[in-house]
Structures are given as C-alpha cells and as structure tokens.
Design a protein around this motif. Structure first.
Motif: not given
Length: 69
Positions: A21-30, A33-49
């Motif tokens: 979040l700091r790297k992209v200058e966004k708020q370090q909020s709950i 962080r929840d959105t990043l976790r969802k995005m992680g699930v999405e990307l893992k599925a997309r990349l099959n990793k």
C-alpha cells in the motif's frame, strides 16, 4: 534456483500488505488490506499459482489501483 520465503507475499501479515500500500501511496487501512487479500486470491487463480512474488503482486496492484482508497 528456488526463491526464498522473503520473495513471496505473506497475505496473513499486515506489514507486508502495508508495504504494498505504501508503494502505491494508498491508505494502510483494514479495508485496503482486505482488498489486497481478495486481489491476491484473484491473481493466484489467474496465474494458477499457490504463491505470489512481491514483483508479480505489485504489477497486478498497479492495474487495480481504482479498488484502493
């Protein structure tokens, strides 16, 4: 040669998500962080990793900035 553990995103650690979040200058909020976790699930599925590197995840975040506050 295998990547070491520190090269992978640990989605259970708030400080790692805050780092992204700091790297992209966004708020370090709950909510963000929840959105990043969802995005992680999405990307893992997309990349099959099971695991994502910080580099892979950061590149994906840059395409999804509209989802973060």
């Amino acid at each position: 040669m295998a990547l070491s553990d520190h090269e992978y995103v640990n989605f259970s650690e708030d400080y790692e998500l805050n780092y992204h979040l700091r790297k992209v200058e966004k708020q370090q909020s709950i909510s963000n962080r929840d959105t990043l976790r969802k995005m992680g699930v999405e990307l893992k599925a997309r990349l099959n990793k099971t695991y994502l590197t910080h580099t892979e995840f950061h590149a994906y975040i840059l395409t999804q900035l509209h989802r973060l506050s």
